[in-house]
Design an enzyme around this catalytic site. Structure first.
Site, PDB file in Angstrom:
ATOM      1  N   CYS A 188       7.108  -5.805  20.993  1.00  0.00           N
ATOM      2  CA  CYS A 188       8.218  -6.680  21.369  1.00  0.00           C
ATOM      3  C   CYS A 188       9.564  -6.068  21.032  1.00  0.00           C
ATOM      4  O   CYS A 188      10.528  -6.231  21.771  1.00  0.00           O
ATOM      5  CB  CYS A 188       8.073  -8.032  20.675  1.00  0.00           C
ATOM      6  SG  CYS A 188       6.623  -8.974  21.171  1.00  0.00           S
ATOM      7  N   GLU A 230       8.323 -16.212  17.949  1.00  0.00           N
ATOM      8  CA  GLU A 230       8.695 -14.802  18.091  1.00  0.00           C
ATOM      9  C   GLU A 230       8.226 -14.378  19.462  1.00  0.00           C
ATOM     10  O   GLU A 230       7.035 -14.220  19.704  1.00  0.00           O
ATOM     11  CB  GLU A 230       8.043 -13.970  16.982  1.00  0.00           C
ATOM     12  CG  GLU A 230       8.718 -12.619  16.771  1.00  0.00           C
ATOM     13  CD  GLU A 230       8.261 -11.559  17.756  1.00  0.00           C
ATOM     14  OE1 GLU A 230       8.959 -11.350  18.777  1.00  0.00           O
ATOM     15  OE2 GLU A 230       7.213 -10.958  17.525  1.00  0.00           O
TER      16      GLU A 230
END
Length: 459
Positions: A268, A234
């Site tokens: 993010c 990720e």
């Protein structure tokens, strides 16, 4: 992998440095890996109800010590205290979610046979020891979303935290100890980056979950791939926020501000590129800039603070440098940001051409880029013109348009007319250089599983 600094908390709001912790020795790392490996089969052999009981107690630990854990995160990386509490609560929800749902998720899946001869099924079993390499921006949530499903399946877990997250990771280890998790089921390793490469390559490590930068993730992926083991990545994101009509511009502005400033812009999947169709661009941008201009960094321990410092002085310097380079390359600062130590004010950039370096970079802090789009198709083209593909946001009153645009966006997640819609039962992950694999939800528990086929015919 490059060398790293020792594990140490440096409060970004005050500059106060905590006690440094030395890197684990080779002998300590060997003991940790050996213990986790030895504990895995007995842990997987326990009844599922015993494993999930540990997760429930870990969840309760988070709730019982909500303020303590939240304050630790504030000291480590500057997260505003109200957001820190929300993170701890969400982490507890994740442990409970897998405790509540693991049984149905791990049930055998029968396969219908064309010839009807015998039977076939998929049995879901643990794969071994899973190493989690976690970042600093969500010190509890990131751990919960990889550790909870892995442990529910019967894997054991080694956690390598970010250097400044030594205290929060210690508290998580305390949670598992308080829950009477057997020795080796969950442990943290304060490994240097150089030593970590050897841990990834160790044949006793069955899988790796990494959350962090694209650069570091590429290194982790290469090492894990070279060792032929499962890896979930990720990585970064430069999520687009598309405003496609005038149905409710004030609501879209408020949502864009929230999505850009969450975690002081250090998320993010935060909205970083605000793409607005021409017909509403001027009204939207004027309001958006005014609202961001009214937000100033403050003491992260103050309940009223919206944004605190960035995670470190270095992080603020990097963001400042990106803004300066963007302006030098032709961008217009609709709201000029500034830096004071680790604190960085809000900013808004416009006129960012495709040739501008910042067009394809991730701004990890409270600075947004706004784009004027001619129409829906142009907005989608701008949104997809990025190496990242994590999440995206679409605001429109036209349901058909929302569906078209959701299909057209090159991202792993699309949120329509809302932000902050993450939940424990919703998968999280991206495409392109934002990584591979999924966490959370039913998809999250499938990543580190041996989907074993069992085919049987009568003698």
């Amino acid at each position: 992998m490059s060398s790293a600094v020792p594990f140490q908390v440096v409060n970004p709001a005050t500059g106060e440095a905590g006690v440094p912790h030395p890197f684990a020795s080779a002998a300590e790392l060997e003991t940790a890996v050996r213990t986790a490996h030895a504990a895995q089969r007995p842990w997987a052999g326990r009844p599922l109800g015993e494993r999930t009981a540990v997760l429930r107690q870990v969840a309760q630990f988070h709730r019982d010590r909500l303020d303590e854990l939240a304050e630790t995160a504030v000291r480590e990386m500057g997260k505003p205290i109200a957001q820190a509490r929300a993170e701890v609560e969400f982490s507890a929800d994740i442990y409970d979610y897998y405790a509540d749902n693991a049984e149905s998720m791990l049930v055998d899946e029968p396969i219908e046979l064309a010839d009807g001869d015998g039977s076939a099924l998929i049995r879901k079993q643990a794969i071994g020891v899973v190493l989690g390499i976690m970042p600093w921006n969500f010190p509890y949530y990131q751990v919960a979303r990889f550790a909870a499903p892995s442990l529910a399946v019967g894997n054991t877990v080694l956690l390598k935290p970010a250097p400044q997250c030594v205290e929060s990771s210690r508290r998580i280890a305390e949670a598992f100890a308080a829950a009477a998790a057997p020795d080796g089921v969950f442990a943290r390793i304060l490994a240097s980056e150089n030593d970590l490469a050897g841990v990834i390559e160790d044949p006793r490590i069955a899988g790796v979950s990494f959350t962090g930068s694209e650069r570091a993730g590429a290194v982790v992926g290469r090492i894990a791939g070279g060792s032929v083991k499962k890896v979930v990545l990720e990585l970064g994101g430069s999520d687009p926020f598309l405003v496609l009509d005038a149905t409710n511009v004030p609501a879209a502005v408020d949502a864009a501000v929230e999505a850009r400033l969450d975690n002081t812009g250090q998320s993010c999947n935060g909205a970083k590129r605000i793409i607005v169709v021409d017909s509403v661009y001027d009204d939207f941008v004027e309001s958006f800039v005014n609202k961001l201009a009214a937000v100033t960094p403050g003491d992260p321990m103050d309940e009223q603070t919206t944004i605190g410092p960035l995670s470190s002085v270095r992080a603020a310097e990097i963001l400042e440098s990106q803004v300066n380079r963007a302006i030098e390359a032709g961008a217009t600062a609709l709201l000029r940001s500034s830096r004071d130590g680790a604190f960085h004010t809000c900013g808004v950039l416009a006129d960012v051409a495709a040739s501008n370096p910042v067009h394809r970079e991730e701004l990890f802090g409270p600075v947004a880029i706004v784009y004027r789009a001619a129409d829906e198709n142009d907005a989608v083209q701008i949104a997809n013109d990025t190496p990242y593909g994590l999440g995206s946001y679409v605001f429109t009153g036209d349901a058909a348009q929302a569906g078209r645009v959701a299909d057209a966006l090159d991202t792993g997640m699309v949120y329509i007319n809302g932000v902050g819609l993450d939940a424990a039962n919703l998968p999280f992950g991206g495409t392109k250089r934002s990584g591979s694999g999924r966490e959370l939800g039913a998809l999250g528990i499938r990543e580190f599983i041996n989907h074993k086929l069992i085919r049987s015919v009568p003698l």
